[in-house]
Design an enzyme around this catalytic site. Structure first.
Site, PDB file in Angstrom:
ATOM      1  N   ASP A  50       0.849  -1.199   0.000  1.00 13.64           N
ATOM      2  CA  ASP A  50       0.000   0.000   0.000  1.00 13.64           C
ATOM      3  C   ASP A  50       0.881   1.244   0.000  1.00 13.64           C
ATOM      4  O   ASP A  50       1.459   1.595   1.022  1.00 13.64           O
ATOM      5  CB  ASP A  50      -0.921  -0.018   1.217  1.00 13.64           C
ATOM      6  CG  ASP A  50      -1.828   1.209   1.304  1.00 13.64           C
ATOM      7  OD1 ASP A  50      -1.826   2.007   0.343  1.00 13.64           O
ATOM      8  OD2 ASP A  50      -2.529   1.358   2.313  1.00 13.64           O
ATOM      9  N   GLU A 128      31.343  10.758   3.125  1.00  9.53           N
ATOM     10  CA  GLU A 128      31.834  10.639   4.496  1.00  9.53           C
ATOM     11  C   GLU A 128      30.637  10.850   5.419  1.00  9.53           C
ATOM     12  O   GLU A 128      30.086  11.947   5.495  1.00  9.53           O
ATOM     13  CB  GLU A 128      32.909  11.688   4.776  1.00  9.53           C
ATOM     14  CG  GLU A 128      34.115  11.599   3.842  1.00  9.53           C
ATOM     15  CD  GLU A 128      35.061  12.779   3.990  1.00  9.53           C
ATOM     16  OE1 GLU A 128      34.741  13.700   4.785  1.00  9.53           O
ATOM     17  OE2 GLU A 128      36.099  12.803   3.323  1.00  9.53           O
ATOM     18  N   GLU A 130      28.924  11.475   8.772  1.00 11.11           N
ATOM     19  CA  GLU A 130      29.137  11.964  10.138  1.00 11.11           C
ATOM     20  C   GLU A 130      27.836  11.850  10.932  1.00 11.11           C
ATOM     21  O   GLU A 130      26.751  12.004  10.380  1.00 11.11           O
ATOM     22  CB  GLU A 130      29.621  13.411  10.114  1.00 11.11           C
ATOM     23  CG  GLU A 130      30.988  13.573   9.456  1.00 11.11           C
ATOM     24  CD  GLU A 130      31.453  15.018   9.385  1.00 11.11           C
ATOM     25  OE1 GLU A 130      32.616  15.244   9.014  1.00 11.11           O
ATOM     26  OE2 GLU A 130      30.648  15.932   9.696  1.00 11.11           O
ATOM     27  N   GLU A 185      35.049  12.370  15.399  1.00 16.04           N
ATOM     28  CA  GLU A 185      35.097  13.623  14.645  1.00 16.04           C
ATOM     29  C   GLU A 185      35.410  14.799  15.580  1.00 16.04           C
ATOM     30  O   GLU A 185      35.734  14.618  16.743  1.00 16.04           O
ATOM     31  CB  GLU A 185      33.772  13.848  13.895  1.00 16.04           C
ATOM     32  CG  GLU A 185      33.849  13.578  12.396  1.00 16.04           C
ATOM     33  CD  GLU A 185      34.784  14.529  11.669  1.00 16.04           C
ATOM     34  OE1 GLU A 185      35.035  15.630  12.188  1.00 16.04           O
ATOM     35  OE2 GLU A 185      35.281  14.172  10.587  1.00 16.04           O
ATOM     36  N   GLU A 192      32.575   9.447  12.569  1.00 13.93           N
ATOM     37  CA  GLU A 192      32.501   9.333  11.108  1.00 13.93           C
ATOM     38  C   GLU A 192      32.811   7.913  10.686  1.00 13.93           C
ATOM     39  O   GLU A 192      33.678   7.246  11.253  1.00 13.93           O
ATOM     40  CB  GLU A 192      33.491  10.301  10.444  1.00 13.93           C
ATOM     41  CG  GLU A 192      33.513  10.217   8.914  1.00 13.93           C
ATOM     42  CD  GLU A 192      34.408  11.281   8.291  1.00 13.93           C
ATOM     43  OE1 GLU A 192      34.237  12.466   8.645  1.00 13.93           O
ATOM     44  OE2 GLU A 192      35.284  10.926   7.478  1.00 13.93           O
ATOM     45  N   HIS A 241      30.281  14.990   3.326  1.00  5.34           N
ATOM     46  CA  HIS A 241      31.105  15.394   2.190  1.00  5.34           C
ATOM     47  C   HIS A 241      31.104  14.275   1.151  1.00  5.34           C
ATOM     48  O   HIS A 241      31.298  13.108   1.486  1.00  5.34           O
ATOM     49  CB  HIS A 241      32.547  15.659   2.638  1.00  5.34           C
ATOM     50  CG  HIS A 241      32.648  16.687   3.727  1.00  5.34           C
ATOM     51  ND1 HIS A 241      33.766  16.815   4.524  1.00  5.34           N
ATOM     52  CD2 HIS A 241      31.777  17.632   4.156  1.00  5.34           C
ATOM     53  CE1 HIS A 241      33.579  17.792   5.390  1.00  5.34           C
ATOM     54  NE2 HIS A 241      32.373  18.300   5.185  1.00  5.34           N
ATOM     55  N   ARG A 312      39.805  23.961   2.331  1.00  2.00           N
ATOM     56  CA  ARG A 312      38.623  23.344   2.934  1.00  2.00           C
ATOM     57  C   ARG A 312      37.531  24.357   3.301  1.00  2.00           C
ATOM     58  O   ARG A 312      36.477  23.970   3.786  1.00  2.00           O
ATOM     59  CB  ARG A 312      39.019  22.529   4.170  1.00  2.00           C
ATOM     60  CG  ARG A 312      39.862  21.318   3.828  1.00  2.00           C
ATOM     61  CD  ARG A 312      40.281  20.528   5.054  1.00  2.00           C
ATOM     62  NE  ARG A 312      41.159  19.427   4.692  1.00  2.00           N
ATOM     63  CZ  ARG A 312      40.745  18.207   4.373  1.00  2.00           C
ATOM     64  NH1 ARG A 312      39.451  17.939   4.383  1.00  2.00           N
ATOM     65  NH2 ARG A 312      41.600  17.255   4.053  1.00  2.00           N
ATOM     66  N   GLU A 329      35.497  17.102  -4.143  1.00  2.00           N
ATOM     67  CA  GLU A 329      34.791  16.889  -2.877  1.00  2.00           C
ATOM     68  C   GLU A 329      33.754  17.995  -2.710  1.00  2.00           C
ATOM     69  O   GLU A 329      34.116  19.169  -2.613  1.00  2.00           O
ATOM     70  CB  GLU A 329      35.773  16.905  -1.698  1.00  2.00           C
ATOM     71  CG  GLU A 329      35.091  16.745  -0.349  1.00  2.00           C
ATOM     72  CD  GLU A 329      36.041  16.970   0.827  1.00  2.00           C
ATOM     73  OE1 GLU A 329      35.610  16.793   1.976  1.00  2.00           O
ATOM     74  OE2 GLU A 329      37.204  17.352   0.582  1.00  2.00           O
ATOM     75  N   ARG A 331      31.213  19.719  -0.381  1.00  4.13           N
ATOM     76  CA  ARG A 331      31.264  19.736   1.074  1.00  4.13           C
ATOM     77  C   ARG A 331      29.971  20.197   1.767  1.00  4.13           C
ATOM     78  O   ARG A 331      29.899  20.177   2.986  1.00  4.13           O
ATOM     79  CB  ARG A 331      32.430  20.620   1.530  1.00  4.13           C
ATOM     80  CG  ARG A 331      33.782  20.063   1.119  1.00  4.13           C
ATOM     81  CD  ARG A 331      34.924  20.987   1.499  1.00  4.13           C
ATOM     82  NE  ARG A 331      35.003  21.272   2.930  1.00  4.13           N
ATOM     83  CZ  ARG A 331      35.528  20.464   3.841  1.00  4.13           C
ATOM     84  NH1 ARG A 331      36.033  19.289   3.472  1.00  4.13           N
ATOM     85  NH2 ARG A 331      35.560  20.814   5.112  1.00  4.13           N
TER      86      ARG A 331
END
Length: 439
Positions: A50, A128, A130, A185, A192, A241, A312, A329, A331
């Site tokens: 359903d 990654e 977290e 972390e 992580e 990330h 970063r 990457e 982020r």
């Protein structure tokens, strides 16, 4: 994996129940439990359920839906309940007339994978994950308090959290998901888990499995694991990330030894596409009111729409690895997102960049958090939405991301987000009481 191989596993492991798993538009993993006999008899035509009771699926008058198992995702769950062993298999959702259901998040990602294939690419990703591990009360409900006061990569001897991470890695390996690293972390009680990259679709399936196993192992140890982006004020929130690359055959399409920094035109255009659509993407990759409590300066979360090589503080970072390891990457995503929809939307944005040769701005290697507003304006650096409402307003204007979601999911997704925003906007918080009650 063939059905005959699955039958042998069921008999060898004495599996008593099969969980048919699928994902709703909010990214919540759902399941229907059936016996092995029904599974083996009905797997090919699908098992009816359903759909009217599932968030974002169909109206009551359209409720009959079918789950068709993806046999390669079959895995025995490495734990038992009351001595009964279960297995799971991820399913695609179909309508009664045998067509893929437009509101199935997994189907939306499969559709974008096909588009990439038509362009000659196979997309790969590795997120990654977290999360926070919290204590619980006598009812097993999470208590919003730190379980530890550790920091990045800290070693906490005899810590319950370390035992949980160990058991997560062991359980995932038994289910065919290879864990490459687990660690504490930056924030207290934050952890992580990183697992091996694969195609976008396989990685999305694995991510749902990782979240299930993390939550299950935490419960078995008497704790609670949450993927809420920002459960605590004053510390880092949880991100997801995403490292990604495109391959043509066995060659990484993001790598070109003859280009500056050995980064190909494909990578540059893919970055350009993501940056162009970043504000609309936020609605999908950061889909909760709470997501935007994480996306603020000072807590290692990206705020500004830029890219860089190694920096970063940028939204997109290019790690220094080259050759087949060349990747970007992204982020901003957080683990509250529906990973199927997030991957579909990110891929749509990146492919739009490649198809239309969207040039990104020059990479920014300065620490963007330390820039003055005047310097950011000089470099024409925009910012991500500051609220869920702002992100949804951006999504409504972006045809590329809307097409990736499909009309059905887009409408249901926006409806749910706007409902959350309206409730949040009228809710009286403890902060307001503390600040204004004595006026």
């Amino acid at each position: 994996m063939t059905i005959e191989e699955i039958k042998k596993i069921i008999e060898k492991e004495n599996v008593r129940f099969i969980r048919l798993q699928f994902t709703d538009i909010n990214g919540i993993l759902k399941n229907v439990e059936i016996t092995p006999e029904i599974f083996l008899d009905s797997w090919e035509e699908g098992i009816m359920f359903d759909g009217s009771s599932i968030e974002g699926f169909v109206r009551i008058e359209e409720s009959d839906m079918y789950l068709k198992p993806v046999l390669d995702t079959f895995a025995v769950l490495p734990w038992t309940v009351d001595g009964a062993k279960s297995a799971r298999v991820i399913c695609d959702v179909y309508t009664p007339d045998g067509k893929p259901f437009e509101g199935d998040p997994r189907y939306r990602l499969k559709r974008m994978m096909e588009k990439a294939k038509e362009l000659g690419y196979t997309p790969y990703a590795g997120p990654e994950m977290e999360f926070f591990i919290l204590p619980t009360n006598e009812k097993g409900e999470p208590i919003p308090e730190f379980l530890d006061h550790g920091g990045y990569f800290d070693l906490l001897p005899l810590s319950k959290a370390e035992e949980i991470r160990r058991d997560v890695a062991i359980a995932l390996e038994k289910m065919g998901v290879i864990v490459e690293a687990t660690h504490h972390e930056v924030a207290p009680s934050q952890h992580e888990v990183d697992f091996r990259y694969d195609t976008f679709l396989k990685t999305a399936d694995n991510a749902q499995t990782v979240k299930l196993v993390i939550k299950t192992m935490a419960i078995f140890h008497g704790y609670y694991a949450t993927f809420m982006p920002k459960p605590f004020f004053g510390v880092n929130g949880s991100g997801m990330h995403v490292h990604m690359s495109l391959f043509k055959g066995d060659q990484n399409a993001f790598y070109d030894p003859n280009k500056p920094l050995e980064l190909s035109d494909d990578l540059r255009y893919f970055v350009g596409g993501i940056l162009k659509h970043a504000r609309a993407l936020a609605a999908v990759t950061n889909p909760t009111v709470n997501s935007y409590k994480r996306l603020v300066p000072g807590y290692e979360a990206p705020v500004y729409i830029t890219w860089s090589v190694g920096n970063r503080s940028a939204l997109i970072r290019i790690p220094k690895a080259r050759g087949k390891a060349t990747r970007l990457e992204y982020r901003s995503p957080d683990p509250s997102c529906n990973i199927y929809l997030a991957f579909a939307a990110i891929l749509a944005a990146g492919l739009d960049g490649i198809v239309n040769k969207i040039e990104p701005p020059k990479p920014v290697e300065e620490n963007i958090y330390h820039m003055t507003p005047e310097r950011r304006e000089e470099l024409n650096i925009g910012s991500l939405p500051g609220t869920l409402k702002e992100a949804i307003d951006e999504l409504k204007k972006d045809d590329v991301i809307i097409d990736a979601l499909g009309e059905h999911i887009f409408e249901k997704f926006v409806e749910a987000a706007e409902k959350d925003w309206k409730e949040y906007s009228t809710y009286v918080t403890n902060w307001e009481l503390q600040r204004y009650l004595y006026l």
